[in-house]
Design a protein around this motif. Structure first.
Motif, PDB file in Angstrom:
ATOM      1  N   THR A  78      44.245  71.598  34.051  1.00  0.00           N
ATOM      2  CA  THR A  78      42.905  70.999  34.028  1.00  0.00           C
ATOM      3  C   THR A  78      42.739  69.706  34.615  1.00  0.00           C
ATOM      4  N   ALA A  79      42.762  68.515  34.071  1.00  0.00           N
ATOM      5  CA  ALA A  79      42.651  67.193  34.583  1.00  0.00           C
ATOM      6  C   ALA A  79      43.551  66.521  33.708  1.00  0.00           C
ATOM      7  N   PRO A  80      44.037  65.294  34.426  1.00  0.00           N
ATOM      8  CA  PRO A  80      45.180  64.319  33.584  1.00  0.00           C
ATOM      9  C   PRO A  80      44.591  63.982  32.205  1.00  0.00           C
ATOM     10  N   LYS A  81      43.410  63.546  31.927  1.00  0.00           N
ATOM     11  CA  LYS A  81      43.167  62.946  30.658  1.00  0.00           C
ATOM     12  C   LYS A  81      43.054  64.005  29.672  1.00  0.00           C
ATOM     13  N   ALA A  82      42.431  65.330  30.072  1.00  0.00           N
ATOM     14  CA  ALA A  82      42.469  66.384  29.001  1.00  0.00           C
ATOM     15  C   ALA A  82      44.020  66.991  28.861  1.00  0.00           C
ATOM     16  N   SER A  83      44.800  66.712  30.006  1.00  0.00           N
ATOM     17  CA  SER A  83      46.343  67.432  29.730  1.00  0.00           C
ATOM     18  C   SER A  83      47.031  66.143  28.738  1.00  0.00           C
ATOM     19  N   LEU A  84      46.857  64.931  28.782  1.00  0.00           N
ATOM     20  CA  LEU A  84      47.377  64.174  27.813  1.00  0.00           C
ATOM     21  C   LEU A  84      46.913  64.638  26.425  1.00  0.00           C
ATOM     22  N   GLY A 103      46.759  65.153  40.207  1.00  0.00           N
ATOM     23  CA  GLY A 103      45.833  64.018  40.559  1.00  0.00           C
ATOM     24  C   GLY A 103      46.273  62.787  39.302  1.00  0.00           C
ATOM     25  N   TRP A 104      47.232  62.540  38.951  1.00  0.00           N
ATOM     26  CA  TRP A 104      47.653  61.670  38.012  1.00  0.00           C
ATOM     27  C   TRP A 104      47.761  60.235  38.589  1.00  0.00           C
ATOM     28  N   ALA A 105      47.204  59.260  38.283  1.00  0.00           N
ATOM     29  CA  ALA A 105      47.486  57.673  38.682  1.00  0.00           C
ATOM     30  C   ALA A 105      48.866  57.388  38.319  1.00  0.00           C
ATOM     31  N   GLN A 106      49.380  56.413  39.065  1.00  0.00           N
ATOM     32  CA  GLN A 106      50.842  55.905  38.938  1.00  0.00           C
ATOM     33  C   GLN A 106      50.954  55.567  37.430  1.00  0.00           C
ATOM     34  N   GLY A 107      51.723  56.141  36.791  1.00  0.00           N
ATOM     35  CA  GLY A 107      52.418  55.990  35.216  1.00  0.00           C
ATOM     36  C   GLY A 107      51.395  56.603  34.113  1.00  0.00           C
ATOM     37  N   GLU A 108      50.319  57.050  34.814  1.00  0.00           N
ATOM     38  CA  GLU A 108      49.203  57.845  33.766  1.00  0.00           C
ATOM     39  C   GLU A 108      50.179  58.813  32.915  1.00  0.00           C
ATOM     40  N   HIS A 157      43.610  72.081  51.348  1.00  0.00           N
ATOM     41  CA  HIS A 157      43.236  72.807  50.472  1.00  0.00           C
ATOM     42  C   HIS A 157      41.514  73.005  50.736  1.00  0.00           C
ATOM     43  N   HIS A 158      41.384  73.824  49.783  1.00  0.00           N
ATOM     44  CA  HIS A 158      39.719  74.328  49.635  1.00  0.00           C
ATOM     45  C   HIS A 158      38.856  73.031  49.351  1.00  0.00           C
ATOM     46  N   LYS A 159      37.539  73.257  49.603  1.00  0.00           N
ATOM     47  CA  LYS A 159      36.656  72.192  49.567  1.00  0.00           C
ATOM     48  C   LYS A 159      36.443  71.436  48.163  1.00  0.00           C
ATOM     49  N   HIS A 160      36.789  72.406  47.205  1.00  0.00           N
ATOM     50  CA  HIS A 160      36.677  71.927  45.619  1.00  0.00           C
ATOM     51  C   HIS A 160      37.519  70.797  45.029  1.00  0.00           C
ATOM     52  N   LYS A 161      38.712  71.006  45.666  1.00  0.00           N
ATOM     53  CA  LYS A 161      39.744  70.143  45.125  1.00  0.00           C
ATOM     54  C   LYS A 161      39.484  68.550  45.052  1.00  0.00           C
ATOM     55  N   VAL A 162      39.648  68.024  43.757  1.00  0.00           N
ATOM     56  CA  VAL A 162      39.008  66.571  43.876  1.00  0.00           C
ATOM     57  C   VAL A 162      40.067  65.426  43.961  1.00  0.00           C
ATOM     58  N   ASP A 163      41.588  66.076  44.054  1.00  0.00           N
ATOM     59  CA  ASP A 163      42.576  64.918  44.257  1.00  0.00           C
ATOM     60  C   ASP A 163      43.214  65.043  45.434  1.00  0.00           C
ATOM     61  N   ALA A 164      43.649  63.644  45.963  1.00  0.00           N
ATOM     62  CA  ALA A 164      44.262  63.728  47.159  1.00  0.00           C
ATOM     63  C   ALA A 164      45.301  62.630  47.200  1.00  0.00           C
ATOM     64  N   PRO A 165      46.529  62.532  47.999  1.00  0.00           N
ATOM     65  CA  PRO A 165      47.072  63.831  48.299  1.00  0.00           C
ATOM     66  C   PRO A 165      47.398  64.769  47.309  1.00  0.00           C
ATOM     67  N   SER A 166      47.483  66.113  47.500  1.00  0.00           N
ATOM     68  CA  SER A 166      47.879  67.135  46.608  1.00  0.00           C
ATOM     69  C   SER A 166      49.221  66.757  45.538  1.00  0.00           C
ATOM     70  N   GLY A 167      49.397  67.358  44.557  1.00  0.00           N
ATOM     71  CA  GLY A 167      50.338  67.118  43.690  1.00  0.00           C
ATOM     72  C   GLY A 167      51.703  67.644  44.443  1.00  0.00           C
ATOM     73  N   ALA A 207      48.779  63.167  55.144  1.00  0.00           N
ATOM     74  CA  ALA A 207      47.275  63.139  55.700  1.00  0.00           C
ATOM     75  C   ALA A 207      46.836  64.647  55.000  1.00  0.00           C
ATOM     76  N   THR A 208      45.629  64.341  54.675  1.00  0.00           N
ATOM     77  CA  THR A 208      44.828  65.466  53.705  1.00  0.00           C
ATOM     78  C   THR A 208      43.892  66.078  54.426  1.00  0.00           C
ATOM     79  N   LEU A 209      43.650  67.349  54.515  1.00  0.00           N
ATOM     80  CA  LEU A 209      42.725  68.155  54.994  1.00  0.00           C
ATOM     81  C   LEU A 209      41.990  68.835  54.010  1.00  0.00           C
ATOM     82  N   ARG A 210      40.426  68.800  53.931  1.00  0.00           N
ATOM     83  CA  ARG A 210      39.782  69.682  52.916  1.00  0.00           C
ATOM     84  C   ARG A 210      39.005  70.915  53.709  1.00  0.00           C
ATOM     85  N   GLY A 211      38.726  72.078  53.140  1.00  0.00           N
ATOM     86  CA  GLY A 211      37.641  72.748  53.548  1.00  0.00           C
ATOM     87  C   GLY A 211      37.775  74.088  53.243  1.00  0.00           C
TER      88      GLY A 211
END
Ligand SMILES: NC(=O)C1=CN([C@@H]2O[C@H](COP(=O)(O)OP(=O)(O)OC[C@H]3O[C@@H](n4cnc5c(N)ncnc54)[C@H](OP(=O)(O)O)[C@@H]3O)[C@@H](O)[C@H]2O)C=CC1
Ligand SMILES: O=C(O)C1=N[C@H](C(=O)O)C[C@H](O)C1
Length: 270
Positions: A78-84, A103-108, A157-167, A207-211
């Motif tokens: 899902t997303a980091p806040k939801a996973s916590l 998409g986890w922030a440092q220490g999150e 990754h696909h154009k819908h991905k919301v985090d970068a760099p990927s996990g 380096a991150t590519l999206r599309g």
């Protein structure tokens, strides 16, 4: 042992639908509930119909607490806040929690360690055998090749991905840093723009590519003045990650509470 009852959270998402299919195809597991957030347009819809595998009689609900109380494990992309939040609930229910969220922030993700006192958590930025093997190879290559070899990680990754760099990219960067005996946090260059100055020896660049609809492409490049080595992985089908997640859940069903990685599941840990 009886069939493992699995909850899929984020069941209407790209991975959620793939997970529902993977659970229905797995032996030893069955879908016990499907969760989306309060107010989601998908509440009440059948999880199997959404996933394209026919009616399963499992309507999507937002009541994670009740679902976890009647389950043996949860699959969570899902997303980091939801996973916590889901980790807290999984700890209360003392069940397995497989976390593919990135998409986890440092220490999150630190609170997950406390949840792992009661839950059996398996967390990985990538649930595929290929990528976890690639991480082991990257560590080995980074150790064998001295600092004349600059390390760069490239992902698309696909154009819908919301985090970068990927996990996965971060996981590969971590493997390279371990091989070099350095801290990724101190040496990562996560993006470049403008007059950046020359590259510092020892940096690990990303380096991150999206599309389009790209499922997941990762390369780790070791570049010296005289030769270049590239180690790559190409995911052909999102189902790959979902099958890996179900495998992780079944593996953890037998384990004590604790924090595990996909490398543990696949027997690739050193
Ligand atoms: N580890 C691995 O092997 C892999 C990891 N991933 C990761 O998995 C995650 C999901 O990817 P993807 O499926 O493409 O993304 P999607 O956006 O398609 O799916 C995420 C789903 O989670 C739902 N969600 C978010 N918050 C909550 C909440 N609090 N309660 C219930 N549901 C919630 C979203 O609902 P809503 O739309 O309402 O927000 C959505 O349905 C990403 O972090 C991605 O990087 C992806 C593939 C492989
Ligand atoms: O968002 C995705 O799609 C993927 N996310 C994971 C990541 O961030 O590495 C894994 C996979 O590459 C697909």
């Amino acid at each position: 042992m009886s069939e493992m009852r699995l909850v899929v959270v984020g069941a209407a998402g790209r991975m959620g639908r793939a997970l529902v299919r993977a659970v229905t195809e797995a032996s030893g597991a069955r879908l016990s509930a499907a969760i989306e957030r309060e107010g989601s347009e998908f509440l009440g819809k059948d999880a199997g119909e959404l996933a394209g595998c026919g009616e399963l009689g499992v309507p999507v609900t937002s009541d994670a607490l009740t679902a976890f109380a009647a389950a043996d494990g949860v699959l969570d992309f899902t997303a980091p806040k939801a996973s916590l939040w889901f980790a807290e609930l999984a700890a209360q229910a003392r069940i397995v929690h497989v976390i593919g969220t990135t998409g986890w922030a440092q220490g999150e993700d630190e609170p997950l360690q406390a949840a792992a006192r009661h839950a059996r958590i398996v967390k990985s930025g990538n649930m595929s055998l290929g990528v976890n093997l690639l991480a082991a190879l990257v560590k080995k290559a980074a150790k064998a090749l001295d600092s004349d070899f600059d390390i760069e990680v490239l992902e698309m990754h696909h154009k819908h991905k919301v985090d970068a760099p990927s996990g996965t990219a971060l996981m590969l960067g971590e493997a390279a840093a371990k091989g070099r005996g350095i801290s990724l946090e101190d040496h990562a260059v996560r993006s470049r723009d403008g007059i950046t100055g020359a590259r510092n020896t020892g940096d690990i660049g990303f380096a991150t590519l999206r599309g389009g609809s790209v499922i997941g492409e990762h390369s780790v490049i070791f570049a010296s003045d005289s030769e270049r080595l590239t180690l790559s992985h190409h995911a052909e089908d999102r189902q790959l990650f979902a099958k890996g997640a179900v495998k992780a859940a079944l593996w953890a069903f037998e384990k004590k509470p604790g924090f595990y990685s996909m490398a543990d599941v696949l027997g690739l840990s050193d």
